[in-house]
Structures are given as structure tokens and as C-alpha cells.
Enzyme design. Structure first.
Site, mmCIF file in Angstrom:
data_model
loop_
_atom_site.group_PDB
_atom_site.id
_atom_site.type_symbol
_atom_site.label_atom_id
_atom_site.label_comp_id
_atom_site.label_asym_id
_atom_site.label_seq_id
_atom_site.Cartn_x
_atom_site.Cartn_y
_atom_site.Cartn_z
ATOM 1 N N SER A 570 0.843 -1.186 0.000
ATOM 2 C CA SER A 570 0.000 0.000 0.000
ATOM 3 C C SER A 570 0.889 1.251 0.000
ATOM 4 O O SER A 570 1.659 1.435 -0.947
ATOM 5 C CB SER A 570 -0.960 -0.039 1.194
ATOM 6 O OG SER A 570 -1.993 0.894 1.038
ATOM 7 N N ASP A 652 -8.554 -5.245 -5.917
ATOM 8 C CA ASP A 652 -8.101 -4.112 -5.106
ATOM 9 C C ASP A 652 -8.656 -2.840 -5.732
ATOM 10 O O ASP A 652 -8.173 -2.392 -6.773
ATOM 11 C CB ASP A 652 -6.571 -4.088 -5.076
ATOM 12 C CG ASP A 652 -6.025 -2.960 -4.207
ATOM 13 O OD1 ASP A 652 -6.834 -2.179 -3.663
ATOM 14 O OD2 ASP A 652 -4.799 -2.862 -4.070
ATOM 15 N N HIS A 684 -7.082 -5.742 -1.623
ATOM 16 C CA HIS A 684 -5.887 -5.030 -1.190
ATOM 17 C C HIS A 684 -5.014 -5.903 -0.293
ATOM 18 O O HIS A 684 -3.848 -5.617 -0.088
ATOM 19 C CB HIS A 684 -6.310 -3.754 -0.444
ATOM 20 C CG HIS A 684 -5.261 -2.689 -0.362
ATOM 21 N ND1 HIS A 684 -4.614 -2.177 -1.460
ATOM 22 C CD2 HIS A 684 -4.742 -2.026 0.702
ATOM 23 C CE1 HIS A 684 -3.748 -1.251 -1.092
ATOM 24 N NE2 HIS A 684 -3.805 -1.144 0.227
#
Length: 729
Positions: A570, A652, A684
Site C-alpha cells: 500500500s 483491489d 488489497h
């Protein structure tokens, strides 16, 4: 660079030996750990706790789900109430039914001291059934008995003994009055010839799911006890928030809480409106269990609300409130609402930490969990004076519940070297007493490395805290490669807690000295430190990471400066791309679901309030556009030279798969060694056990391939290789 301070920095000269017969921790161990799933329910008399335990078997290629009751008395043994074994892939493909003959339990909830209920949802009929089981000393637990059947799936089930009301959330269409109407509309939707969906406003999708016309709303039903002791609904379930004035959209976020008398529920819902995608504003609502509307108690607040909790007499509601209307990482502040006057006031307003959950301990005391210097702590908060007194400061505390009739709390508790279990905590002394032992082999037969605290001098004179884990059998006279891990968020932290995803012990057990630093943007170090990353994504945090690395290498000669790997997900993945454009000190990089372009991400992500806060506007505004361009890794791809493993999931929707594909394209088109690991069925995160195992194997293979022991091992890294000067950022 001078080291500001390193805690426990003196390493014993003798090798750190494994425990007797212990072996290193592996990805296979991690994937097959037993885990708590969903809510944990305490019986009304405080004698027992019920929970769902899941565990994956690599050999069988399937997961078990167990409903377990654990007595809270000393020496109490866990009792298996229900078990479900999922079909292995081969059985599903061939039409086998290994898991169809047993009930898969979820959402345990007590209906009495000896009556436990749970939900089972049928994936084929899309219906849910609330089953109950009863306990007796002679016969043990009875067979499941159906209490309530619903035409649509339900979740967040709770029961109030005071009012006899069962409440739950169910996703329903606006304008419908019964769950059966929603089920009929669902059936019609499944039978459509086309698959198109039309949207006129943003919030088209969130996390890993496209928005549907249905909204999760709270329903309530009164239960009556029959002469045989069984419970039955008195009438059909009622949507108790259907008529709330909310521009046609009111989503009951997460769960809700009953008032002590069971006549009301408090819940949090985001403020509806056209700005849903770029505002975080939410309210705490109150709803009657016999009504169809809800009223916000804090309608003048602008930020996000969370964690409502009724006082024992029901006269007050404590809740958490942020101030900024578009900042999800703003400081949570405790507020106290008085039902009689309708007014609210802050508690402990000067406390520079951001609590995650609050619960009442007594009439004058709240309990709060919060991040603080790498731990998730538990404290008492005096509502009169605002005094904050920590009671658990080691490792990490998760959710907190009071045990009825006692001065104890039930928490889930874990550490880097302590898998998650349930513990009892004294609300006065903080003394811990372990209740469950889900994974007894870990730490006994399997070695887990204990964390060492680090503190270095970072950018802007900040103190940068982090953790270091040594490999099993560590010998300070030898040299080791380094795994340098960067967290996501970016407003999060490396808390001393167990993780089923980025588990630092997996990296340490593979032979890497593993280091994780909390740079600017991290939580638990004061709100100013958290805010310091705004419009500084590749600035202060990057400088602090590199400064910490330089100090680490200068003070830890057993780290081979020529065998460094960096890994992140991320925001951590963003930083991996930024690092690739600004330094060649690392030999290998791993980017999981990271950002390639700040501009393209803005137009494809769902929570627009996040980039608009981080980069101070939208990219179509000229001044904000400069910020997006300044901190975009895409601007520096011509400098990328480091071999990189790129990982991305198709589902995601926070950072879409094109960000990973773009990263891989930029690497391979320039001839940089790279590998793309793509998951078509992950969001994600990587949640499926078999996918998690593949993830870990690929990551360890990649960083090991590019950091092998060599003739130049132990030589210092040349200063010229540390920072590549790029000119104006």
C-alpha cells in the site's frame, strides 16, 4: 549520523540458541495457525466465552470452522459445539459434498446463561438461520434448534436479555418493508438477461465490491420463551432505521450497541449525500427497537464518529469523534453525550493519542485502547478529570469487553512473538491471565524471535521508533542480510502485534535481520507526527527511512550492507517505487499493491477524501496538481535499477491493478529484473490461505535470490550508493 538511542542494543556475544528442539517458523506454520474469526461472546453470567475458530490445512486444502465454548473459570477446558469442514477444491469441482452435511457457524450470541445461538448462512439459497443450542450438566450441548429464519443473509447479531429483543443487520433495498421483499428483488436481479449496473453518483465501488442498491440496515425482533424453554419470534423482523431522514442512503457501519434496558440501539452511519466519496462525516444515531427512524446525537460534528458506548444507567453515551470532515487519520477524541440535556462535551481533550475503542468500566471511568510507541495499549480514563492511566502497556490489546459480575475484562492480546489469544485483564492492576491457547506449538516447538526496540534520529529532528527481529540461532559474529519493511496506511504503525499477513517472524526465520521503522505518518507518536506526512509522501518519511538505515548499518556490524532488501504494501508499496527512483542501496525490492502514479490513482480509487487530504486538493486544481506531480513515483522511473517483485490483486479497488501493471511495465521495458505475482481473486490484502502461502514463498524466494552470501559480504556500502541525487523533487 549519531544514533539518538537504541533500546536493548547490547547483543550477547554468545549465539542466541533456539529453544530445546525448536525449529524455525515457516510460511506453512503461519498459514495453518488457528485464528479467531468474528465477534467473541461472553455469557450473561460471565462464566463462559464463545468464539469461532478457523484453521486451514495445506494437506487437505480446506479450512475448518469451529464454534467453541471456553469456561472462564481456572482450569476450564474448551468444548467443541459445532464444526464445519469446507469442501476441498477437488470436491467442489466434482460435485462432492464433504462440507454440506454440517452447519457452518458464525456470529455467536448468548440468549441466556445456558443457551447459545449462532448464525448459519446458506450460500445457495441466500438465506440465514439463527440456531440455538442448550447446555446441561448431564447431556452437554444439545443439537442445533432453529430459532429464526430470514429470507436474506444477516450479520452483527446481538441480543438484549433486558428487553428480549434480537437485533441484526441485513442489506435491504430502499422502500422495502420486509426482508422477503428484498429477497424477491434479489431473485429478479439474478434472473436478468443483462449484467449492467448504472450509477449517477460517486461511491461506485468500495474496497473490493461494487455498490449495489442495497444498504446494510438494523432490524429488530422480539423473542418469546416457550414452555419448553425454547425461543421463538413474536413477529416479523422490523427495520428500525428505515424512515430516518438521510437522503435515501443510510448504512449502519460495523455493529451497534444496545442501551442497558434494551429499548434503544446506538450505531454509527456515514452522512449521506453527493459528497459521500470525498467526505468522512458520520454521526452516532439513536434508534428505538420498536420504531423505524433514528436520530443523530452529534449532527453538528464534521468528522468521523465511532465506538458509541452506553453508561450502565443509560444516561450517557461515550463516543469517539474526529474534527476534520475529510481526514480519516484525524485524532479521535472522546466525547460524552448527556441524554437528559442533549449536550456533549469532550473528555481528556489534551490527551495527544487517538483511541480506537472505548468501553465503560464504571460510572466515572472509561477504558480506551490506543497506539503508543509501537504498542497498542489499554488505559483507564477518568471522565471527571480526564486523567489517563495505562493498565496494559506490553504487546498489543485488541477488542475489550467487560466480564459481567467481575472486575475483569476480556481482550484479544498478541505480540510479534505471541499469536493472538483471549486473555482476562484486571481492570485495576492490568494483570493478565491467558484464557485460550489456540497455537501452543508456536513459541514452544517452533521458535519465534522477540522484538528489540530501536530509536534513531530522523528527518526534522524527529525520533524514529521501530523494531528489530533477529534470525533463529543468531550469532553476532556472523553477517546477515536485512529485510527492511515499510508499513502501509500511511497512517498506521508497526505495533508489537501478531499478523497473519505481514508477519515479521516469517522474514526473520528465513535468515534475515528484520527491521520495521515507524516514520512520519505513523500513529502512536502524537497527532503532529501523524500529520507530518501530508504533502510529504516522498519527503520526510523517505529521509527518515534512509537516515534510520544509515544509523542501523553503522551500529549493527552483523548486518551485511551489501545484502539489503526492502519490502512494503500500500503506502509501503508507494515507498518501494519511490526508493527505486532515489537510491540503489537495496539489492531487491518487493512492492505489494503499491502506487505507481499519484494522478492516475486519484481518478481510479474510491475514497477521494484520502488523496484530497494527503495532497491538499484534487489534481484538477492547479496548485494541488503540483503536489501530485511532485510526489509521483512515475516521474522517476528512468532511474529504476533495482530488481523488484510486484504483487497485485484484481479486486483491489483502493489501488487498482493497473498501478501494479504499470510498475511491472516500467521495470521490464527498461530491462530491470522483475516478477509480477497477480491474484485474480484477492483485494488489497491476500486473504485466502493457499494464496497467502504462494505469496510468502514468492517473496522469500525473491529477496533470497538477490541477497545471497558472496565474497564481498560484510564490506561497508559505499557512500555514493546510498542516495542518488535527483535534483528538484
Amino acid at each position: 549520523m549519531t544514533v539518538l538511542r537504541t533500546l536493548a542494543a547490547t547483543v550477547a556475544v554468545a549465539a542466541v540458541a533456539l529453544g530445546a528442539g525448536a525449529r524455525p517458523f515457516t510460511p506453512e506454520d503461519l498459514v495453518q495457525t488457528a485464528r479467531l474469526s468474528g465477534p467473541v461472546a461472553i455469557s450473561p453470567n460471565g462464566a463462559s466465552v464463545a468464539y469461532i475458530q478457523t484453521q486451514y490445512s495445506i494437506e487437505a486444502k480446506r479450512q475448518s470452522t469451529r464454534l467453541v465454548v471456553q469456561p472462564l473459570l481456572p482450569g476450564g477446558e474448551p468444548v467443541l459445539v459445532a464444526e464445519h469442514l469446507a469442501d476441498p477444491p477437488s470436491a467442489k469441482a466434482g460435485g462432492g459434498g464433504g462440507g454440506k452435511n454440517r452447519i457452518q457457524a458464525s456470529q455467536p450470541v448468548w440468549l441466556g446463561d445456558d443457551t447459545l445461538a449462532f448464525v448459519s448462512t446458506d450460500p445457495e439459497t441466500h438465506t440465514s438461520t439463527l440456531f440455538s443450542v442448550r447446555s446441561s450438566r448431564r447431556r452437554g450441548w444439545s443439537k442445533p434448534h432453529a430459532v429464526l429464519k430470514t429470507a436474506v443473509p444477516i450479520a452483527d447479531v446481538q441480543f438484549s436479555a433486558a428487553s428480549g429483543v434480537l437485533a441484526f443487520t441485513a442489506e435491504v433495498y430502499n422502500g422495502t418493508t420486509t426482508l422477503e421483499e428484498t429477497a424477491e428483488l434479489d431473485r429478479q436481479d439474478r434472473e436478468r438477461a443483462d449484467s449492467g449496473r448504472v450509477y449517477e453518483e460517486l461511491w461506485v465501488r468500495h474496497w473490493d465490491t461494487f455498490a449495489s442498491p442495497k444498504l446494510p440496515q438494523i432490524h429488530a425482533v422480539h423473542l418469546a420463551r416457550k414452555h419448553d424453554g425454547s425461543l421463538r419470534p413474536k413477529q416479523a423482523a422490523r427495520n428500525i432505521i428505515r424512515d430516518t431522514v438521510a437522503d435515501g442512503r443510510l448504512e449502519a457501519a460495523a455493529s451497534f450497541v444496545f442501551s442497558p434496558d434494551g429499548r434503544q440501539v446506538a450505531f454509527v452511519a456515514k452522512k449521506p449525500g453527493a459528497d459521500y466519496a470525498w467526505r468522512t462525516t458520520s454521526y452516532v444515531y439513536l434508534a428505538s427497537v420498536d420504531g423505524t427512524a433514528a436520530t443523530p446525537i452529534n449532527a453538528n460534528d464534521k468528522g468521523a464518529s465511532s465506538s458509541p458506548a452506553f453508561s450502565a444507567d443509560g444516561s450517557r453515551i461515550a463516543y469517539l469523534q474526529m474534527a476534520a470532515p475529510a481526514y480519516e487519520a484525524d485524532r479521535n477524541q472522546i466525547w460524552l453525550y448527556d441524554a437528559a440535556s442533549g449536550s456533549a462535551a469532550p473528555v481528556a481533550a489534551d490527551w495527544d493519542r487517538s483511541p480506537a475503542q472505548i468501553e465503560w468500566a464504571d460510572a466515572d471511568t472509561l477504558l480506551a485502547t490506543y497506539d503508543d510507541w509501537g504498542r497498542r495499549k489499554l488505559a483507564r480514563v477518568d471522565v471527571r478529570t480526564g486523567a489517563v492511566t495505562p493498565i496494559v502497556e506490553s504487546h498489543s490489546v485488541g477488542t475489550v469487553q467487560r466480564v459481567p459480575g467481575t472486575a475483569k475484562l476480556l481482550v484479544d492480546y498478541s505480540g510479534f512473538d505471541l499469536p493472538t489469544d483471549l486473555f482476562l485483564v484486571s481492570a485495576d492492576s492490568g494483570a493478565l491471565e491467558q484464557v485460550t491457547r489456540l497455537n501452543p506449538r508456536l513459541g514452544e516447538e517452533v521458535f519465534l524471535s522477540a522484538p528489540e526496540d530501536l530509536e534513531f534520529a530522523g528527518a526534522g529532528d524527529a525520533t524514529i521508533h521501530g523494531f528489530l527481529l533477529h534470525p533463529p540461532g543468531f550469532d553476532p559474529e556472523k553477517t546477515y542480510p536485512l529485510a527492511f519493511v515499510i508499513h502501509g496506511g500511511p497512517q498506521s504503525s508497526f505495533a508489537d502485534a501478531w499478523s497473519s499477513r505481514w508477519n515479521l517472524n516469517v522474514l526473520a526465520a528465513a535468515g534475515f535481520v528484520t527491521v520495521a521503522m515507524d516514520v512520519q505518518g505513523s500513529t502512536g507518536y502524537g497527532q503532529n507526527f501523524t500529520d507530518a506526512i501530508r504533502n510529504q509522501w516522498g519527503g520526510l518519511p523517505y529521509d527518515s527511512l534512509m537516515m534510520s538505515l544509515e544509523q542501523l548499518l553503522a551500529t549493527r556490524p552483523y548486518i551485511d550492507g551489501n545484502r539489503l532488501a526492502a519490502l512494503g504494501a500500500s503506502y509501503g508499496g508507494y515507498m518501494i517505487n519511490w526508493i527505486n527512483g532515489h537510491t540503489d542501496v537495496f539489492k531487491a525490492l518487493v512492492n505489494h499493491d503499491g502506487m505507481f502514479s499519484t494522478v492516475s490513482t486519484y481518478y481510479s480509487t474510491e475514497e477521494l477524501y484520502f488523496p484530497e487530504t494527503e495532497f491538499e486538493g484534487a489534481p484538477f486544481a492547479p496548485e494541488a496538481r503540483k503536489n501530485y506531480e511532485r510526489w509521483s513515483p512515475e516521474r522517476f522511473v528512468h532511474n529504476w535499477r533495482t530488481p523488484t517483485l510486484v504483487i497485485h490483486g484484481e479486486r483491489d479497488y483502493r489501488l487498482v491493478v493497473s498501478e501494479g501493471l504499470s510498475t511491472f511495465t516500467a521495470l521490464r521495458r527498461q530491462g530491470v529484473p522483475a516478477k509480477l505475482l497477480y491474484f485474480p481473486d484477492e483485494n488489497h490484502w491476500v486473504l485466502k490461505p493457499a494464496n497467502s502461502l504462494r505469496w510468502h514463498r514468492e517473496v522469500l524466494d525473491w529477496i533470497s535470490r538477490w541477497t545471497p552470501a558472496s565474497a564481498d559480504a560484510g564490506l561497508p556500502v559505499q557512500p555514493a550508493a546510498r542516495f542518488r541525487v535527483q535534483g528538484d523533487q
